[in-house]
Design an enzyme around this catalytic site. Structure first.
Site, PDB file in Angstrom:
ATOM      1  N   TYR A   1     -19.143   5.040  -7.774  1.00  0.00           N
ATOM      2  CA  TYR A   1     -18.317   5.616  -8.833  1.00  0.00           C
ATOM      3  C   TYR A   1     -18.882   6.985  -9.189  1.00  0.00           C
ATOM      4  O   TYR A   1     -19.415   7.679  -8.332  1.00  0.00           O
ATOM      5  CB  TYR A   1     -18.250   4.617 -10.016  1.00  0.00           C
ATOM      6  CG  TYR A   1     -17.022   4.845 -10.856  1.00  0.00           C
ATOM      7  CD1 TYR A   1     -15.746   4.827 -10.278  1.00  0.00           C
ATOM      8  CD2 TYR A   1     -17.129   5.129 -12.209  1.00  0.00           C
ATOM      9  CE1 TYR A   1     -14.616   5.087 -11.046  1.00  0.00           C
ATOM     10  CE2 TYR A   1     -16.003   5.378 -12.977  1.00  0.00           C
ATOM     11  CZ  TYR A   1     -14.740   5.367 -12.393  1.00  0.00           C
ATOM     12  OH  TYR A   1     -13.634   5.625 -13.136  1.00  0.00           O
TER      13      TYR A   1
ATOM     14  N   ASP B   1      17.194 -16.883  -6.372  1.00  0.00           N
ATOM     15  CA  ASP B   1      16.730 -15.831  -7.285  1.00  0.00           C
ATOM     16  C   ASP B   1      15.929 -16.467  -8.423  1.00  0.00           C
ATOM     17  O   ASP B   1      16.470 -16.781  -9.474  1.00  0.00           O
ATOM     18  CB  ASP B   1      17.952 -15.075  -7.825  1.00  0.00           C
ATOM     19  CG  ASP B   1      17.539 -13.936  -8.735  1.00  0.00           C
ATOM     20  OD1 ASP B   1      16.327 -13.792  -9.014  1.00  0.00           O
ATOM     21  OD2 ASP B   1      18.429 -13.182  -9.172  1.00  0.00           O
ATOM     22  N   ILE B   2      14.638 -16.626  -8.207  1.00  0.00           N
ATOM     23  CA  ILE B   2      13.815 -17.289  -9.232  1.00  0.00           C
ATOM     24  C   ILE B   2      13.005 -16.267 -10.026  1.00  0.00           C
ATOM     25  O   ILE B   2      12.178 -16.623 -10.853  1.00  0.00           O
ATOM     26  CB  ILE B   2      12.895 -18.374  -8.625  1.00  0.00           C
ATOM     27  CG1 ILE B   2      11.927 -17.775  -7.602  1.00  0.00           C
ATOM     28  CG2 ILE B   2      13.708 -19.493  -7.997  1.00  0.00           C
ATOM     29  CD1 ILE B   2      10.859 -18.751  -7.111  1.00  0.00           C
TER      30      ILE B   2
ATOM     31  N   LYS C   1       1.479 -15.149   1.397  1.00  0.00           N
ATOM     32  CA  LYS C   1       1.629 -14.224   2.520  1.00  0.00           C
ATOM     33  C   LYS C   1       0.343 -13.400   2.679  1.00  0.00           C
ATOM     34  O   LYS C   1      -0.097 -13.113   3.785  1.00  0.00           O
ATOM     35  CB  LYS C   1       2.815 -13.303   2.225  1.00  0.00           C
ATOM     36  CG  LYS C   1       3.403 -12.697   3.425  1.00  0.00           C
ATOM     37  CD  LYS C   1       4.772 -13.269   3.658  1.00  0.00           C
ATOM     38  CE  LYS C   1       5.231 -12.914   5.035  1.00  0.00           C
ATOM     39  NZ  LYS C   1       6.550 -13.418   5.313  1.00  0.00           N
TER      40      LYS C   1
HETATM   41  C1  PYR Z   1       9.539 -17.868   6.188  1.00  0.00           C
HETATM   42  C2  PYR Z   1      10.000 -16.955   5.122  1.00  0.00           C
HETATM   43  O1  PYR Z   1       9.564 -15.824   5.049  1.00  0.00           O
HETATM   44  C3  PYR Z   1      11.006 -17.437   4.176  1.00  0.00           C
HETATM   45  O2  PYR Z   1      11.428 -18.594   4.295  1.00  0.00           O
HETATM   46  O3  PYR Z   1      11.382 -16.664   3.280  1.00  0.00           O
HETATM   47 MG    MG Z   2      10.349 -14.762   3.158  1.00  0.00          MG
END
Ligand code: PYR
Ligand code: MG
Ligand code: NDP
Length: 762
Positions: free
Chosen positions: A46, A88-89, A101
């Site tokens: 830093y 759409d959650i 991911k």
């Molecule tokens: C596999 C994936 O990316 C989905 O089902 O949205």
């Molecule tokens: Mg996906």
């Protein structure tokens, strides 16, 4: 070939919540990558030191790749409008998927991820936000954004940004399914330019997949696309531009009529919409990709029952031919980042398609075959797309993508030596880092009966639940039935598996059989019949006797008892392997890099040179059983000097090993840090280890082996599996006191693999 899990939905849902809630909460965290312990480190990290790279980047923007983590950092960005099949959650609720991911990017391609959930549905505003944060990242993976907005958002951002960017639901799926399509057409003996295809679904995935198939030679006029309202034909109104591209000049309106006489069915819609009658109406050798998750458009088993000639893929891992975008995105981004590509273009996508398709036709290495515990994996109806645990994916796909980026002129960096690049990729991934997953996958393909002692304990019950629900083993619980049931109730563990209580009435017959065996085995070692009768009521004897009688395939004991007291009855009951004089134990240490093995960690306190020879031989056999080539270092605190008594003993063991087993890769005496370092090893050109670091360490005595692994275990810098007992005729392992749930699951998995190996040898 397929395996089924025994998932209880309620348990599984709770396990999913517990998994995410465990500390640290969520699935990814930030770990500093530079030293930071001293004042000087901090002044470099830093202020004031940090100002220097800031000004370098200000003056020469391209140096941001040299002085920051940008080049290996991908943003996984969503607005939560089309999360998996959940719809759409919202942005916040999509975070577990985006973190997930991130986890996959890291474990399959060593790419760091920040997950970014943006609460913005207006495509133009969303684009502005992504543009604003783009300087942070080397690449952007758009995820779970609903169609048709996803098409516009991706297109605009590609035009505006000059880093690799891809909407994975579109192109990841398209790339993997295109590879599967090429190969399945070859198996069916059909030509892509002639086949009639029905695509069910007209969303992000379906549109992108069909466009890619067209670029591979599929005729647009041979495609009938259906959405939730039926076939997209000239009668339809109010279609989006992407659907308009697929208007078919036909009066056909229903899926049922569309599939009649078609060659290929691609499902990217929802589960169970294809009937056996529809499948029967397709041509010979029909290709069916039922890719909806979690339930395919037609179940795999139903499709095969309906017609034997179907060539089938699904999105599921429990059937052959899983089309899953995890086969693509980690490696596509890896290749793109490594050449600092300005985007992900068609050439790179096609390179990935062909790399994946070609890989399925290459001979499958033993490690992958072992991972799936099958006799063979050979290109054909049951294997036309690589398996996710195939570690050739990173080398083949990433290098094909990087090469295509360079050749198509969008790479900022070049790679001169691709062989060297592929080696770097393997080193980056630690070559064998997927070992635990591979072991579990092998176990699942042919699960065995594993009996767990001390089953009143929470960790043991929890491990039994995981083994059962994941299909790794058929566990049974050994202990006090009433107490075990109370504990299950108390911990909310709902498991319908056998509970074996040695003193229960229902074990009367077994007690009699076991008593006879025990007495026969021990009558000349001071045990009278009365004692044998008493002992068989004790679980420490009952478990090994079950194993000896073939009433279970493997035994895991010792969770809450001293090691030697549990080991004694095991050794009294279970025979040694042929040619084994003394048994030994080994620990498997799984760090971020390659796995290493320590022996003997638990049995022989002060081994002689001859004992060390036997330990090394047993270690060689055991390490090989994990599909790893053993490179054995016989450890001492000197290097090839044989001065101290200990070193002399080790040197003697080495000379016997060289004489007796000339093909074994073993040498010493050598210090562990030398044995693990290629540069240091080059000082000893005469050594059988050459300059490739050792992975198996035989210690000169029990103290040094035991204390070494305990330090590693205590520091929590690596996962430790074991002690794996070596030299017994049947799979039995004694846990360390208070083992964790994972440690119990792992050791039980080792026992399943051992049981499989012995069954195969018969
Ligand atoms: C596999 C994936 O990316 C989905 O089902 O949205
Ligand atoms: Mg996906
Ligand atoms: N295996 C894999 O790797 C992947 C699988 N998928 C799966 O594909 C499916 C779609 O995903 P995605 O494209 O992202 O989602 P979208 O929401 O973008 O698209 C869904 C599409 O399915 C259509 N649809 C819904 N019900 C039916 C039906 N009964 N018959 C025909 N079409 C129907 C919708 O029609 P309409 O346009 O009329 O609303 C829409 O076109 C999901 O099940 C997902 O799990 C997705 C990505 C990867």
């Amino acid at each position: 070939m397929s395996s089924k899990t025994h998932r209880d939905e309620k348990n599984f849902n709770q396990a999913a919540l517990d998994y995410h809630k465990a500390e640290p909460k969520g699935k990814i965290e930030v770990i500093p990558s530079k030293p930071h312990s001293s004042q000087r480190d901090l002044s470099l990290a830093y202020s004031p030191g940090v100002a220097v790279p800031c000004m370098e980047i200000h003056d020469k923007p391209e140096t941001v790749y040299d002085y920051t983590g940008k080049g290996n950092l991908v943003a996984v960005i969503s607005n939560g409008t089309a999360v998996l099949g959940l719809g759409d959650i919202g942005a916040e609720a999509s975070k577990p998927v985006m973190e997930g991911k991130g986890l996959l990017f890291k474990i399959f391609a060593d790419i760091n991820v920040f997950d970014i959930e943006i609460d913005e549905k207006d495509p133009d505003k969303f684009i502005q936000i992504v543009k604003g944060i783009a300087p942070t990242f080397g690449g952007i993976n758009l995820e779970d954004i609903k169609a048709p907005e996803a098409f516009y958002i991706e297109q605009k951002l590609k035009e505006e940004l000059d880093i690799p960017l891809m909407h994975d639901d579109q192109h990841g799926t398209a790339i993997i399914s295109a590879a599967a399509l090429i190969n399945s057409l070859q198996i069916a003996g059909k030509n892509i330019g002639e086949v009639k295809m029905v695509v069910n679904g007209a969303g992000a995935a379906a549109i992108a997949c069909t466009n890619l198939y067209i670029s591979l030679g599929l005729k647009r006029e041979n495609v009938l696309m259906c959405d939730s309202k039926g076939v997209i034909n000239h009668k339809r109104e109010n279609l989006t531009p992407e659907k308009i591209d697929f208007i078919a000049n036909t009066d056909i309106e229903t899926l049922e009529d569309a599939v009649k006489g078609s060659d290929v069915f691609i499902g990217l819609s929802k589960g169970n919409v294809m009937t056996p009658e529809m499948l029967s109406s397709m041509t010979e050798n029909p290709i069916v990709f039922a890719l909806a998750n979690p339930d395919p458009e037609i179940a795999y088993d139903l499709a095969l029952e309906t017609r034997k000639d179907v060539i089938m893929a699904t999105g599921r891992s429990d059937y052959p031919n899983q089309v899953n975008n995890v086969l693509g995105f980690p490696y596509i981004f890896r290749g793109a980042l490594d050449v600092q590509a300005k985007g992900i273009n068609e050439e790179m996508k096609l390179a990935a398609v062909h790399a994946i398709a070609d890989l399925a036709k290459e001979p499958v290495p033993e490690a992958v075959i072992l991972a799936y515990n099958v006799q063979n994996l050979q290109f054909g109806r049951e294997y036309f797309i690589p398996k996710p645990f195939d570690n050739r994916l990173i080398t083949k796909v990433s290098s094909a993508v990087a090469k295509a980026a360079i050749e198509s002129g969008i790479a900022r960096k070049t790679i001169e030596d691709f062989e060297e690049y592929e080696n770097q990729l393997l080193d980056r991934m630690g070559r064998d880092e997927k070992l635990v997953r591979m072991m579990q996958s092998r176990a699942k393909s042919n699960p065995k009966r594993i009996t767990l002692g001390n089953a009143e304990e929470y960790n043991v019950l929890k491990a039994a639940q995981i083994l059962y629900e994941e299909g790794i083993a058929f566990p049974s619980l050994l202990g006090d039935k009433k107490y075990i049931k109370e504990q299950m109730e108390r911990f909310g563990i709902n498991l319908d598996i056998p509970i074996i209580d040695p003193s229960d009435d229902d074990q009367k017959e077994n007690r009699k059989r076991y008593r006879e065996t025990l007495w026969k085995l021990r009558q000349r070692k001071g045990m009278n019949e009365y004692k044998a009768k008493r002992y068989v009521r004790q679980r420490d004897y009952f478990g090994p006797l079950m194993l000896r009688h073939g009433d279970t395939d493997g035994l895991i004991v010792g969770f809450s008892k001293n090691y030697t007291s549990v080991l004694r009855p095991v050794l009294e009951v279970i025979e040694k392997d042929k040619g084994v004089d003394k048994i030994a134990a080994m620990m498997m240490i799984l760090s971020e890099k390659k796995p290493i093995f320590f022996a003997d960690t638990s049995i022989n306190q002060n081994p002689t040179a001859e004992d060390l020879v036997n330990i090394a031989k047993m270690a060689e056999i055991t390490v090989k059983s994990f599909a790893i080539e053993p490179r054995i270092a016989m450890l001492g605190f000197e290097n090839f000097a044989a001065i101290s008594d200990t070193s002399k003993k080790v040197a003697k063991a080495v000379s016997i090993l060289h004489e007796k087993y000339p093909k074994m890769i073993v040498d010493g005496e050598i210090q562990p840090d030398f044995a693990m370092n290629a540069d240091h090893l080059s000082d000893y050109p005469f050594s059988k280890l050459g300059t490739t670091p050792a992975n198996t360490f035989v210690f000169p005595n029990l103290e040094s082996a035991n204390l070494s692994y305990k330090i590693i275990r205590g520091m929590k810098v690596a996962q430790v599996i074991g002690p794996i007992l070596m030299g017994l005729k049947q799979p039995v392992h004694v846990l360390q006191m208070r083992s964790s749930v994972d440690e119990i699951v792992n050791l039980a998995t080792v026992a399943v693999l051992d049981a499989q190996r012995r069954e195969n040898k018969k």
